[in-house]
Scaffold this motif. Sequence first.
Motif, mmCIF file in Angstrom:
data_model
loop_
_atom_site.group_PDB
_atom_site.id
_atom_site.type_symbol
_atom_site.label_atom_id
_atom_site.label_comp_id
_atom_site.label_asym_id
_atom_site.label_seq_id
_atom_site.Cartn_x
_atom_site.Cartn_y
_atom_site.Cartn_z
ATOM 1 N N UNK A 209 -46.290 45.248 37.156
ATOM 2 C CA UNK A 209 -46.752 45.220 35.626
ATOM 3 C C UNK A 209 -48.231 45.014 35.568
ATOM 4 N N UNK A 210 -48.770 44.214 36.682
ATOM 5 C CA UNK A 210 -50.424 43.716 36.591
ATOM 6 C C UNK A 210 -51.243 44.898 36.411
ATOM 7 N N UNK A 211 -51.116 46.044 37.134
ATOM 8 C CA UNK A 211 -52.004 47.063 37.165
ATOM 9 C C UNK A 211 -52.365 47.714 36.010
ATOM 10 N N UNK A 212 -51.294 47.917 35.097
ATOM 11 C CA UNK A 212 -51.485 48.383 33.723
ATOM 12 C C UNK A 212 -51.635 47.461 32.774
ATOM 13 N N UNK A 213 -51.707 46.339 33.020
ATOM 14 C CA UNK A 213 -51.722 45.268 32.054
ATOM 15 C C UNK A 213 -50.497 45.224 31.259
ATOM 16 N N UNK A 214 -49.381 45.337 31.988
ATOM 17 C CA UNK A 214 -48.150 45.107 31.438
ATOM 18 C C UNK A 214 -47.560 46.412 30.596
ATOM 19 N N UNK A 215 -48.628 47.578 30.385
ATOM 20 C CA UNK A 215 -47.955 48.429 29.298
ATOM 21 C C UNK A 215 -46.991 49.403 30.014
ATOM 22 N N UNK A 216 -45.830 49.878 29.256
ATOM 23 C CA UNK A 216 -44.963 50.652 29.460
ATOM 24 C C UNK A 216 -44.367 51.329 28.128
ATOM 25 N N UNK A 217 -43.935 52.408 28.462
ATOM 26 C CA UNK A 217 -43.073 53.022 27.327
ATOM 27 C C UNK A 217 -41.766 53.344 27.714
ATOM 28 N N UNK A 218 -40.850 52.417 26.965
ATOM 29 C CA UNK A 218 -39.612 52.325 27.430
ATOM 30 C C UNK A 218 -38.307 52.928 26.278
ATOM 31 N N UNK A 219 -37.632 53.875 26.724
ATOM 32 C CA UNK A 219 -36.725 54.466 25.905
ATOM 33 C C UNK A 219 -35.734 53.195 25.347
ATOM 34 N N UNK A 220 -35.301 53.536 24.087
ATOM 35 C CA UNK A 220 -34.515 52.344 23.517
ATOM 36 C C UNK A 220 -33.298 52.027 24.239
ATOM 37 N N UNK A 221 -32.831 52.874 24.955
ATOM 38 C CA UNK A 221 -31.527 52.621 25.679
ATOM 39 C C UNK A 221 -31.740 51.861 27.099
ATOM 40 N N UNK A 222 -33.236 51.973 27.504
ATOM 41 C CA UNK A 222 -33.727 50.956 28.549
ATOM 42 C C UNK A 222 -33.955 49.482 28.203
ATOM 43 N N UNK A 223 -34.185 49.210 27.001
ATOM 44 C CA UNK A 223 -34.398 47.891 26.475
ATOM 45 C C UNK A 223 -33.006 47.031 26.323
ATOM 46 N N UNK A 224 -32.780 46.001 26.950
ATOM 47 C CA UNK A 224 -31.649 45.237 26.441
ATOM 48 C C UNK A 224 -31.552 44.993 25.226
ATOM 49 N N UNK A 225 -30.178 45.101 24.892
ATOM 50 C CA UNK A 225 -29.848 45.008 23.184
ATOM 51 C C UNK A 225 -30.370 43.751 22.627
ATOM 52 N N UNK B 228 -34.169 44.539 22.099
ATOM 53 C CA UNK B 228 -34.260 45.706 21.217
ATOM 54 C C UNK B 228 -34.030 45.369 19.727
ATOM 55 N N UNK B 229 -32.992 44.416 19.531
ATOM 56 C CA UNK B 229 -32.917 43.789 18.236
ATOM 57 C C UNK B 229 -34.113 43.049 17.526
ATOM 58 N N UNK B 230 -34.488 42.306 18.504
ATOM 59 C CA UNK B 230 -35.858 41.432 18.096
ATOM 60 C C UNK B 230 -37.033 42.585 17.881
ATOM 61 N N UNK B 231 -37.102 43.363 18.563
ATOM 62 C CA UNK B 231 -38.108 44.432 18.397
ATOM 63 C C UNK B 231 -38.134 45.227 17.307
ATOM 64 N N UNK B 232 -36.933 45.607 16.980
ATOM 65 C CA UNK B 232 -36.446 46.298 15.660
ATOM 66 C C UNK B 232 -36.994 45.572 14.227
ATOM 67 N N UNK B 233 -37.114 44.329 14.344
ATOM 68 C CA UNK B 233 -37.290 43.291 13.300
ATOM 69 C C UNK B 233 -38.994 42.879 13.150
ATOM 70 N N UNK B 234 -39.530 43.553 14.251
ATOM 71 C CA UNK B 234 -41.202 43.260 14.417
ATOM 72 C C UNK B 234 -41.734 44.699 13.761
ATOM 73 N N UNK B 235 -43.268 44.344 13.621
ATOM 74 C CA UNK B 235 -44.070 45.170 13.361
ATOM 75 C C UNK B 235 -45.080 45.907 14.402
ATOM 76 N N UNK B 236 -45.678 47.150 14.551
ATOM 77 C CA UNK B 236 -46.257 47.414 15.293
ATOM 78 C C UNK B 236 -47.559 46.433 15.479
#
Length: 364
Positions: free
Chosen positions: A203-219, A222-230
């Motif tokens: 993850x270091x080279x990209x500064x940790x940047x990733x685009x993950x499908x919702x199905x790839x994020x542990x449930x 994902x629940x915590x992200x759903x409650x957050x804002x951009x």
Amino acid sequence: MNRHLSIAAVAALATLALTGCGEKPALTVNGQAITKDEYLKLLERTTVAVPGGQQAKAERLVLDQIVSNQIILAEAGKAGLLPSDQEVSRLYDVQKKLMEAQQPGKSYETELAKQGMTADELKADLKVQMAETNLYARKMNLGENEVKAEYEKNKANIGLPARTQMRLIILQPNTPQVAQVTEQLKGGKSFEEVAKTINEPSLMQTGGERVLFDTQIPAPVKATIDKSKDGDTLGPISWPITQQAMPGQAPPPTVALTAWVKVIKKLNAFALEYADAAPILRRDLVRQKIMDPANTAKRDEILKIKMAATLQSDDPSRLVVWEDIKKVAKDMGVGESKPPAGGTAPAGDTAPKTDGAAPAPKPK
């Protein structure tokens, strides 16, 4: 395809081979001019890894590709099956839309340039790809109804699912690095900077940047992200990793890593309309059908025309290479309505190429 030379570089070599060498240098290194002829010769000598673990000089691959492209375009032209500029541009735009949706913030043209390719060069490749698809689709009686049926069958999976663009820091729990990340983030250091220095190595080279499908994020995550804002930063939180069990063994326990997540953007799912997806689905159906032994003779019709091609060149060495490509192909049974010995075609097998084609939308 694992190659010592990239597909884009091979395409660049093909372009140089076709356009010839002028007086203008290909590049300069510390002021020292490198001529196009020097550049071309070096590319020609570069070793390329091809399927099956074989290796070949790039010149063989490029020469084979150039002849393939010309034969495909000529045969498609005779049959009235050349794609229009509008059709080619539409497929290009679909690829661009898919790539930029999958990697938000990145420009398709910029990513092409990093591979040594321009939009016009890619469109030229797509024209050959579409002409080849049209030609074989007619030979194998692949009609629009079959393409539409494939679209309806996979409609829900064509395009991109819901996903989240984020930056990640993931560490083993209860380590000194966990305290360091917490301290640096609280101290005002940017998430990206911390992610580049204290993180899981991949993850270091990209500064940790990733685009993950919702199905790839542990449930739980994902629940915590759903409650957050951009723009929100989450963490430290637990990032559970479920490991696969070996056959016949009990599954290993879930490992809980420590993570920080900076939510960049939550991205909605989108599906391709039939008109956008059809060229890609048609191409994939052709690729599947052409491998059917029942269609070997149809494929060989084009291969025989290719093997009969006559080349002219001011460089006799290229003619020697071409004759050897044809000899190897003939010895392997290419174009004789029977599978090549060993089940794989040799490097420079005279088969029409589709490498570098638009990525198909696949089920997620």
